[in-house]
Write a protein that holds these residues in place. Structure first.
Motif, PDB file in Angstrom:
ATOM      1  N   MET A  21       0.838  -1.176   0.000  1.00 29.78           N
ATOM      2  CA  MET A  21       0.000   0.000   0.000  1.00 29.78           C
ATOM      3  C   MET A  21       0.885   1.241   0.000  1.00 29.78           C
ATOM      4  N   ARG A  22       0.522   2.201  -0.817  1.00 31.51           N
ATOM      5  CA  ARG A  22       1.240   3.477  -0.825  1.00 31.51           C
ATOM      6  C   ARG A  22       0.906   4.244   0.440  1.00 31.51           C
ATOM      7  N   THR A  23       1.788   5.120   0.835  1.00 28.77           N
ATOM      8  CA  THR A  23       1.582   5.847   2.085  1.00 28.77           C
ATOM      9  C   THR A  23       1.544   7.366   1.906  1.00 28.77           C
ATOM     10  N   ASP A  24       1.363   7.847   0.664  1.00 26.55           N
ATOM     11  CA  ASP A  24       1.277   9.297   0.494  1.00 26.55           C
ATOM     12  C   ASP A  24      -0.186   9.728   0.560  1.00 26.55           C
ATOM     13  N   LEU A  25      -0.403  10.933   1.083  1.00 22.93           N
ATOM     14  CA  LEU A  25      -1.748  11.431   1.326  1.00 22.93           C
ATOM     15  C   LEU A  25      -2.543  11.608   0.035  1.00 22.93           C
ATOM     16  N   ALA A  26      -1.912  12.069  -1.035  1.00 23.56           N
ATOM     17  CA  ALA A  26      -2.630  12.241  -2.301  1.00 23.56           C
ATOM     18  C   ALA A  26      -3.224  10.913  -2.767  1.00 23.56           C
ATOM     19  N   TRP A  27      -2.452   9.835  -2.643  1.00 19.53           N
ATOM     20  CA  TRP A  27      -2.952   8.504  -3.011  1.00 19.53           C
ATOM     21  C   TRP A  27      -4.127   8.129  -2.117  1.00 19.53           C
ATOM     22  N   ALA A  28      -3.987   8.363  -0.817  1.00 23.77           N
ATOM     23  CA  ALA A  28      -5.048   7.996   0.124  1.00 23.77           C
ATOM     24  C   ALA A  28      -6.344   8.732  -0.204  1.00 23.77           C
ATOM     25  N   LEU A  29      -6.255  10.024  -0.463  1.00 22.06           N
ATOM     26  CA  LEU A  29      -7.462  10.790  -0.781  1.00 22.06           C
ATOM     27  C   LEU A  29      -8.109  10.306  -2.072  1.00 22.06           C
ATOM     28  N   ALA A  30      -7.296   9.954  -3.053  1.00 26.53           N
ATOM     29  CA  ALA A  30      -7.827   9.465  -4.331  1.00 26.53           C
ATOM     30  C   ALA A  30      -8.479   8.087  -4.189  1.00 26.53           C
ATOM     31  N   ASN A  31      -8.124   7.369  -3.137  1.00 23.75           N
ATOM     32  CA  ASN A  31      -8.623   6.011  -2.932  1.00 23.75           C
ATOM     33  C   ASN A  31      -9.493   5.897  -1.689  1.00 23.75           C
ATOM     34  N   SER A  32     -10.169   6.978  -1.353  1.00 27.70           N
ATOM     35  CA  SER A  32     -11.006   7.014  -0.158  1.00 27.70           C
ATOM     36  C   SER A  32     -12.387   7.546  -0.480  1.00 27.70           C
ATOM     37  N   ASP A  33     -13.298   7.251   0.428  1.00 27.94           N
ATOM     38  CA  ASP A  33     -14.640   7.817   0.381  1.00 27.94           C
ATOM     39  C   ASP A  33     -14.727   8.901   1.445  1.00 27.94           C
ATOM     40  N   ARG A  35       2.524   4.442  17.712  1.00 27.37           N
ATOM     41  CA  ARG A  35       3.881   4.907  17.412  1.00 27.37           C
ATOM     42  C   ARG A  35       4.223   4.773  15.920  1.00 27.37           C
ATOM     43  N   GLY A  36       3.335   5.322  15.065  1.00 22.22           N
ATOM     44  CA  GLY A  36       3.587   5.336  13.631  1.00 22.22           C
ATOM     45  C   GLY A  36       3.136   4.096  12.886  1.00 22.22           C
ATOM     46  N   ARG A  37       2.639   3.114  13.605  1.00 21.08           N
ATOM     47  CA  ARG A  37       2.164   1.894  12.948  1.00 21.08           C
ATOM     48  C   ARG A  37       0.655   1.962  12.755  1.00 21.08           C
ATOM     49  N   THR A  38       0.123   1.003  12.011  1.00 19.89           N
ATOM     50  CA  THR A  38      -1.319   0.979  11.772  1.00 19.89           C
ATOM     51  C   THR A  38      -2.032   0.004  12.707  1.00 19.89           C
ATOM     52  N   HIS A  39      -1.310  -0.630  13.610  1.00 15.93           N
ATOM     53  CA  HIS A  39      -1.924  -1.513  14.603  1.00 15.93           C
ATOM     54  C   HIS A  39      -1.290  -1.229  15.962  1.00 15.93           C
ATOM     55  N   ASP A  45     -16.035   0.457   9.789  1.00 12.32           N
ATOM     56  CA  ASP A  45     -14.904  -0.338  10.252  1.00 12.32           C
ATOM     57  C   ASP A  45     -13.877  -0.461   9.123  1.00 12.32           C
ATOM     58  N   ARG A  46     -13.295   0.689   8.790  1.00  9.60           N
ATOM     59  CA  ARG A  46     -12.275   0.784   7.746  1.00  9.60           C
ATOM     60  C   ARG A  46     -11.181   1.715   8.256  1.00  9.60           C
ATOM     61  N   TYR A  47     -10.125   1.851   7.507  1.00 11.59           N
ATOM     62  CA  TYR A  47      -9.052   2.779   7.854  1.00 11.59           C
ATOM     63  C   TYR A  47      -9.575   4.188   7.618  1.00 11.59           C
ATOM     64  N   VAL A  48      -9.754   4.962   8.689  1.00 13.98           N
ATOM     65  CA  VAL A  48     -10.284   6.316   8.583  1.00 13.98           C
ATOM     66  C   VAL A  48      -9.202   7.329   8.929  1.00 13.98           C
ATOM     67  N   ASP A  60      -4.823  10.165  11.504  1.00 14.27           N
ATOM     68  CA  ASP A  60      -3.795  10.288  10.472  1.00 14.27           C
ATOM     69  C   ASP A  60      -3.762   9.109   9.509  1.00 14.27           C
ATOM     70  N   PHE A  61      -3.197   9.380   8.355  1.00 14.05           N
ATOM     71  CA  PHE A  61      -2.855   8.351   7.385  1.00 14.05           C
ATOM     72  C   PHE A  61      -1.326   8.353   7.317  1.00 14.05           C
ATOM     73  N   HIS A  62      -0.708   7.419   8.015  1.00 12.85           N
ATOM     74  CA  HIS A  62       0.756   7.334   8.080  1.00 12.85           C
ATOM     75  C   HIS A  62       1.379   8.684   8.452  1.00 12.85           C
ATOM     76  N   GLY A  63       0.811   9.290   9.497  1.00  8.12           N
ATOM     77  CA  GLY A  63       1.340  10.552  10.003  1.00  8.12           C
ATOM     78  C   GLY A  63       0.882  11.788   9.248  1.00  8.12           C
ATOM     79  N   GLN A  64       0.036  11.647   8.263  1.00 12.46           N
ATOM     80  CA  GLN A  64      -0.407  12.762   7.422  1.00 12.46           C
ATOM     81  C   GLN A  64      -1.920  12.939   7.519  1.00 12.46           C
ATOM     82  N   GLY A  65      -2.382  14.131   7.185  1.00 16.96           N
ATOM     83  CA  GLY A  65      -3.807  14.376   7.014  1.00 16.96           C
ATOM     84  C   GLY A  65      -4.594  14.639   8.280  1.00 16.96           C
TER      85      GLY A  65
END
Length: 183
Positions: free
Chosen positions: A1-13, A79-83, A158-161, A167-172
């Motif tokens: 999975m990419r971790t840049d915010l532009a990608w996340a926004l383009a692939n989010s609802d 601490r920067g992780r997703t879990h 129940d999704r990654y919000v 945050d999305f990998h420290g961004q957003g």
């Protein structure tokens, strides 16, 4: 999975826009004011995620001419992780909690492990009452028993919000809306 915010926004609802969140916060402020009438609760912001929500909530409480005392804490399992992992305290409040009404303010109640530990710590410090105000709560059945928000802004899937403190990998965190990655 990419971790840049532009990608996340383009692939989010977009789940909740700014106007929806601000209306929810205004409703929460009215309930908090009513429930805490006659007292000045200690509003503890859970950093970093709770900061945008806490700032907006504080202004809404002020608009109701309701005073709160501010402090913060920083306890994390991510601490920067997703879990989550083991709870690490980065900063504890400097205001004594003994005999105080405490309002914990956080961005989300997911499963509640971090908030459970924080609530237990507040009670061990002698807080007279501990309540949770959460901007969002995830819709699932995996919560720690007994851990729930007393004041809830919105429900999220129940999704990654991310956004509005989350945050999305420290961004957003400063996005004025809540998004969820597409499944």
């Amino acid at each position: 999975m990419r971790t840049d915010l532009a990608w996340a926004l383009a692939n989010s609802d977009l789940i909740h826009d700014r106007a929806t969140l601000e209306r929810a916060i205004a409703r929460m402020a009215a309930r908090i004011r009513n429930d805490h009438a006659g007292s000045v609760p200690l509003m503890l912001t859970v950093m970093h995620g709770g900061m945008p929500f806490a700032a907006r909530l504080a202004m809404e409480l002020g608009a109701h001419r309701f005073d709160v005392e501010f402090d913060y804490l920083h306890a994390t399992r991510y601490r920067g992780r997703t879990h989550g992992g083991e709870l690490v305290w980065k900063a504890r409040p400097t205001t004594p909690l003994r005999g105080r009404r405490v309002l914990l303010v956080d961005d989300i109640v997911d499963e509640g492990h971090t908030l459970d530990a924080i609530v237990r710590w507040c009670r061990a410090q002698g807080a007279a009452d501990v309540r949770i105000a959460a901007l969002s709560v995830k819709a699932h059945g995996r919560c720690v028993p007994g851990v729930c928000a007393d004041y809830v802004g919105v429900e999220v899937p129940d999704r990654y919000v991310f956004g509005y403190g989350m945050d999305f990998h420290g961004q957003g965190r400063n996005l004025p809306a809540i998004y969820a990655l597409k499944e």
